[in-house]
Design a protein around this motif. Sequence first.
Motif, PDB file in Angstrom:
ATOM      1  N   VAL A 125      16.606  27.809  19.395  1.00 30.34           N
ATOM      2  CA  VAL A 125      15.227  28.012  19.476  1.00 30.34           C
ATOM      3  C   VAL A 125      14.673  27.713  20.619  1.00 30.34           C
ATOM      4  O   VAL A 125      14.746  26.495  21.209  1.00 30.34           O
ATOM      5  CB  VAL A 125      14.395  27.112  18.239  1.00 30.34           C
ATOM      6  CG1 VAL A 125      12.818  27.392  18.239  1.00 30.34           C
ATOM      7  CG2 VAL A 125      14.913  27.210  16.882  1.00 30.34           C
ATOM      8  N   HIS A 126      14.045  28.911  21.354  1.00 38.55           N
ATOM      9  CA  HIS A 126      13.427  28.647  22.694  1.00 38.55           C
ATOM     10  C   HIS A 126      11.994  28.511  22.508  1.00 38.55           C
ATOM     11  O   HIS A 126      11.226  29.490  22.053  1.00 38.55           O
ATOM     12  CB  HIS A 126      13.621  29.692  23.444  1.00 38.55           C
ATOM     13  CG  HIS A 126      13.297  29.684  25.050  1.00 38.55           C
ATOM     14  ND1 HIS A 126      13.668  28.921  26.003  1.00 38.55           N
ATOM     15  CD2 HIS A 126      12.221  30.276  25.350  1.00 38.55           C
ATOM     16  CE1 HIS A 126      13.175  28.932  26.899  1.00 38.55           C
ATOM     17  NE2 HIS A 126      12.147  29.979  26.827  1.00 38.55           N
ATOM     18  N   LEU A 127      11.590  27.358  22.806  1.00 40.41           N
ATOM     19  CA  LEU A 127       9.961  27.202  22.919  1.00 40.41           C
ATOM     20  C   LEU A 127       9.236  27.257  24.299  1.00 40.41           C
ATOM     21  O   LEU A 127       9.836  26.748  25.134  1.00 40.41           O
ATOM     22  CB  LEU A 127       9.649  25.777  22.040  1.00 40.41           C
ATOM     23  CG  LEU A 127      10.260  25.448  20.968  1.00 40.41           C
ATOM     24  CD1 LEU A 127       9.918  23.941  20.490  1.00 40.41           C
ATOM     25  CD2 LEU A 127       9.669  26.262  19.973  1.00 40.41           C
ATOM     26  N   LYS A 128       8.056  27.924  24.176  1.00 40.20           N
ATOM     27  CA  LYS A 128       7.397  28.125  25.530  1.00 40.20           C
ATOM     28  C   LYS A 128       5.810  27.937  25.096  1.00 40.20           C
ATOM     29  O   LYS A 128       5.368  28.518  24.345  1.00 40.20           O
ATOM     30  CB  LYS A 128       7.699  29.741  26.024  1.00 40.20           C
ATOM     31  CG  LYS A 128       7.034  29.996  27.358  1.00 40.20           C
ATOM     32  CD  LYS A 128       7.145  31.338  27.985  1.00 40.20           C
ATOM     33  CE  LYS A 128       6.623  31.493  28.992  1.00 40.20           C
ATOM     34  NZ  LYS A 128       6.935  33.049  29.522  1.00 40.20           N
ATOM     35  N   ASN A 163       1.564  29.033  22.065  1.00 44.44           N
ATOM     36  CA  ASN A 163       2.989  28.821  22.072  1.00 44.44           C
ATOM     37  C   ASN A 163       3.703  29.639  21.361  1.00 44.44           C
ATOM     38  O   ASN A 163       3.185  30.301  20.313  1.00 44.44           O
ATOM     39  CB  ASN A 163       3.156  27.459  20.948  1.00 44.44           C
ATOM     40  CG  ASN A 163       2.410  26.128  21.381  1.00 44.44           C
ATOM     41  OD1 ASN A 163       1.934  25.525  20.717  1.00 44.44           O
ATOM     42  ND2 ASN A 163       2.665  25.712  22.725  1.00 44.44           N
ATOM     43  N   THR A 164       5.015  29.907  21.737  1.00 44.12           N
ATOM     44  CA  THR A 164       5.947  30.964  21.243  1.00 44.12           C
ATOM     45  C   THR A 164       7.274  30.251  20.971  1.00 44.12           C
ATOM     46  O   THR A 164       7.752  29.608  21.694  1.00 44.12           O
ATOM     47  CB  THR A 164       6.132  31.963  22.478  1.00 44.12           C
ATOM     48  OG1 THR A 164       4.920  32.453  22.699  1.00 44.12           O
ATOM     49  CG2 THR A 164       7.073  33.124  21.655  1.00 44.12           C
ATOM     50  N   ALA A 165       7.928  30.649  19.908  1.00 41.89           N
ATOM     51  CA  ALA A 165       9.178  30.160  19.628  1.00 41.89           C
ATOM     52  C   ALA A 165      10.221  31.289  19.304  1.00 41.89           C
ATOM     53  O   ALA A 165       9.669  32.181  18.334  1.00 41.89           O
ATOM     54  CB  ALA A 165       9.128  29.359  18.248  1.00 41.89           C
ATOM     55  N   ASP A 166      11.110  31.574  20.036  1.00 41.66           N
ATOM     56  CA  ASP A 166      12.201  32.717  19.740  1.00 41.66           C
ATOM     57  C   ASP A 166      13.327  32.173  19.289  1.00 41.66           C
ATOM     58  O   ASP A 166      14.006  31.154  19.804  1.00 41.66           O
ATOM     59  CB  ASP A 166      12.639  33.306  21.118  1.00 41.66           C
ATOM     60  CG  ASP A 166      11.555  33.783  21.829  1.00 41.66           C
ATOM     61  OD1 ASP A 166      10.583  34.692  21.109  1.00 41.66           O
ATOM     62  OD2 ASP A 166      11.007  33.942  23.144  1.00 41.66           O
ATOM     63  N   VAL A 167      14.053  32.588  18.134  1.00 43.82           N
ATOM     64  CA  VAL A 167      15.091  32.096  17.378  1.00 43.82           C
ATOM     65  C   VAL A 167      16.326  33.175  17.625  1.00 43.82           C
ATOM     66  O   VAL A 167      16.230  34.311  17.288  1.00 43.82           O
ATOM     67  CB  VAL A 167      14.736  31.860  15.849  1.00 43.82           C
ATOM     68  CG1 VAL A 167      16.032  31.397  15.030  1.00 43.82           C
ATOM     69  CG2 VAL A 167      13.584  31.071  15.678  1.00 43.82           C
ATOM     70  N   ASN A 168      17.212  32.560  17.980  1.00 44.85           N
ATOM     71  CA  ASN A 168      18.753  33.059  18.297  1.00 44.85           C
ATOM     72  C   ASN A 168      19.575  32.686  17.575  1.00 44.85           C
ATOM     73  O   ASN A 168      20.064  31.678  17.351  1.00 44.85           O
ATOM     74  CB  ASN A 168      19.047  33.362  19.851  1.00 44.85           C
ATOM     75  CG  ASN A 168      18.039  33.922  20.715  1.00 44.85           C
ATOM     76  OD1 ASN A 168      17.841  34.979  20.843  1.00 44.85           O
ATOM     77  ND2 ASN A 168      17.268  33.081  21.532  1.00 44.85           N
TER      78      ASN A 168
END
Length: 145
Positions: free
Chosen positions: A19-22, A54-59
């Motif tokens: 999970v990449h949080l920005k 805030n943004t969360a990208d899930v890989n």
Amino acid sequence: DRTFSFPAVGTFPGASGTVHLKNSWFDTLTGRIGYSFTPAWLWYFQGGAAWAKNTADVNINGFQVGSADRTRTGWTVGGGIEWMFAPHWSAFLEGNYMDFGSTDRNLVTPIGTVCQFGCGFSTKATATTVLVGVNYRFNWGKAPY
């Protein structure tokens, strides 16, 4: 930016993900109260509202399976010191703490992927800033001293 790894559960045992949080931006609206110990020095405390995107990208196994973004509302508190070093000119040093609370998310992806039944995650967003700056006061409409 922060990236966290986790073991994915669901359709594919042994799969793993990140999970990449920005935090794209933040803004504050504060009130200030202070005390001037001498004519040139001001110590102050401040507090108020804060907002952040805030943004969360899930890989999962290198493939992006979802993304969630949100503008969060929270609170801020801080303080600083300001020094008038010349007529109309001052410099300041200020520190602030912002708290945007916790958010629970459930990401559901298409059939046949790891999160087809939902992958839950929780985020807590906080930020700490230190500001250093210089101010110029125009004093338009006032008689010169």
